[in-house]
Design an enzyme around this catalytic site. Structure first.
Site, short mmCIF file in Angstrom:
data_model
loop_
_atom_site.label_atom_id
_atom_site.label_comp_id
_atom_site.label_asym_id
_atom_site.label_seq_id
_atom_site.Cartn_x
_atom_site.Cartn_y
_atom_site.Cartn_z
N THR A 166 0.88 -1.17 0.00
CA THR A 166 0.00 0.00 0.00
C THR A 166 0.91 1.21 0.00
O THR A 166 2.02 1.14 0.52
CB THR A 166 -0.84 0.06 1.30
OG1 THR A 166 -1.64 -1.12 1.39
CG2 THR A 166 -1.76 1.27 1.35
N ARG A 194 -13.11 -8.11 -1.52
CA ARG A 194 -12.61 -7.68 -0.21
C ARG A 194 -12.11 -6.22 -0.32
O ARG A 194 -11.38 -5.85 -1.23
CB ARG A 194 -11.47 -8.59 0.24
CG ARG A 194 -10.80 -8.18 1.54
CD ARG A 194 -9.51 -7.42 1.32
NE ARG A 194 -8.77 -7.19 2.55
CZ ARG A 194 -7.67 -6.46 2.62
NH1 ARG A 194 -7.20 -5.86 1.55
NH2 ARG A 194 -7.06 -6.29 3.77
N ASP A 197 -8.54 -1.19 4.27
CA ASP A 197 -8.62 0.07 5.01
C ASP A 197 -8.29 1.26 4.12
O ASP A 197 -8.71 2.38 4.41
CB ASP A 197 -7.66 0.03 6.20
CG ASP A 197 -6.21 -0.11 5.76
OD1 ASP A 197 -5.96 -0.92 4.82
OD2 ASP A 197 -5.34 0.56 6.32
N THR A 217 -0.60 1.53 6.40
CA THR A 217 -0.33 0.41 5.50
C THR A 217 -0.40 -0.86 6.35
O THR A 217 -0.39 -0.79 7.57
CB THR A 217 1.07 0.52 4.86
OG1 THR A 217 2.04 0.63 5.91
CG2 THR A 217 1.19 1.70 3.94
N GLY A 218 -0.42 -2.00 5.69
CA GLY A 218 -0.44 -3.26 6.43
C GLY A 218 -1.80 -3.91 6.37
O GLY A 218 -2.60 -3.66 5.45
N GLY A 220 -5.25 -4.43 6.50
CA GLY A 220 -6.32 -3.44 6.58
C GLY A 220 -7.44 -3.79 7.53
O GLY A 220 -8.08 -2.90 8.10
N1 GLY Z 1 -3.73 -1.86 3.75
C1 GLY Z 1 -3.99 -2.54 2.57
C2 GLY Z 1 -4.75 -3.77 2.71
O1 GLY Z 1 -5.18 -4.12 3.78
O2 GLY Z 1 -4.95 -4.45 1.75
#
Ligand code: GLY
Length: 324
Positions: A166, A194, A197, A217-218, A220
């Site tokens: 992200t 899906r 975030d 990021t990370g 979501g």
């Molecule tokens: N933050 C990006 C995701 O969850 O895919």
């Protein structure tokens, strides 16, 4: 004037700062910076060549938020357009709505004159096929296309593969206006439809000139459950420094039970342009920043805050439950 970005933002941060130097707004800078990341074929977490879902479809999410007006635009599960950040900006500027998904978002993009792009590059397709084999033991993707149910395989894919990418940009312009933008192709091998975030205002993105801005990021699902970006800004409203606000937002995550893969990275900026970052995975504690006086960007080492959730609260079942 300053721009900060998560890792991967290095391909666009100079152009974002240049946009500010040229008199552009914080919104212009964020869009400019993120567009470069979305077009980077070597970045498999954002835009063109993003990692596809279980069925091999690239579905993109993005948000943009204007801290001056608290207006925001978001698109989710968008297929076939390289620059979701620009479409999100158009949602913010052209519609009364905030958030469009799927076919509606694609219809709007076409209406606004955006060109269609084939997002699944040869490299992304090869990575997808390799990942299906490596993590799920699936050698023939047609197996998934014909499957009546994807839920068990989807759950396993998210637990084992954890393919994430992200980009976050936060810019503060000459007038002191702040804007945040986030763009992603989401979790690789995700269940079709899906949403991350990155397309949810308050979860992965929030900006308010009066206090500051934050983006994630990370994984979501975690930022959605905790409302991490909005909380961080709210903590600054309550009087915390940007560093204290980031640490507090990370501590909030300790209460989240029932998911073992909870790595997120938060970057934030206060109303004066001071910035900080926090993460619960060591490899994500760095972000980059560049002011209008700098010739290039520099790295900022943030705070590492591992989860401290009581293991007794965690469900005992395994992700493979239900697989057959
Ligand atoms: N933050 C990006 C995701 O969850 O895919």
């Amino acid at each position: 004037m300053i721009v900060i970005a998560s890792s991967g933002g290095d391909v666009g941060i100079r152009q974002a700062v240049q946009a500010l130097r040229d008199g552009g707004s914080a919104i212009d800078a964020v869009e400019e910076g993120i567009q470069h990341v979305e077009s980077n074929p070597d970045d498999h977490g954002v835009g063109l060549s993003g990692m596809p879902n279980l069925l091999g479809e690239v579905e993109l999410d993005a948000t943009i938020m204007d801290g001056a007006t608290l207006q925001a635009g978001a698109v989710g599960s968008l297929k076939g357009y390289e620059h979701p950040i620009s479409i999100a900006r158009k949602v913010m500027e052209e519609l009364w709505h905030v958030f469009l998904v799927g076919a509606g978002a694609e219809r709007f993009a076409a209406e606004m004159g955006f060109e269609k792009t084939a997002l699944l590059t040869d490299q992304a397709r090869a990575d997808w096929q390799n990942s299906l084999w490596e993590y799920l033991g699936i050698s023939d993707p047609a197996q998934l296309q014909q499957a009546r149910e994807l839920r068990h395989i989807g759950r396993l894919a998210c637990y084992t593969a954890k393919i994430l990418g992200t980009v976050n940009f936060i810019a503060r312009d000459k007038q002191g206006n702040i804007c945040t933008g986030v763009s992603t192709s989401g979790l690789g091998l995700k269940y079709p439809g899906r949403l991350s975030d990155s397309c949810v205002i308050g979860a992965g993105n929030y900006a308010d000139n009066r206090y500051g801005a934050a983006a994630c990021t990370g994984m979501g699902e975690i930022a959605i459950r905790a409302g991490s970006a909005r909380s961080t800004v709210l903590y600054m409203k309550m009087g915390m420094s940007v560093e204290e606000a980031c640490r507090e937002a990370m501590e909030d995550l300790d209460a989240l039970v029932g998911d073992r893969h909870r790595g997120i990275h938060l970057i934030a900026m206060d109303k004066d342009g001071n910035h900080y970052g926090a993460a619960n995975a060591l490899d994500r504690t760095k972000h980059i920043y560049m002011t209008s006086e700098m010739n290039s960007f520099a790295h900022f080492e943030g705070h590492y805050a591992p989860f401290r959730t009581d293991p007794k609260l965690e469900p005992q079942s395994d992700a493979r439950d239900g697989m057959n």
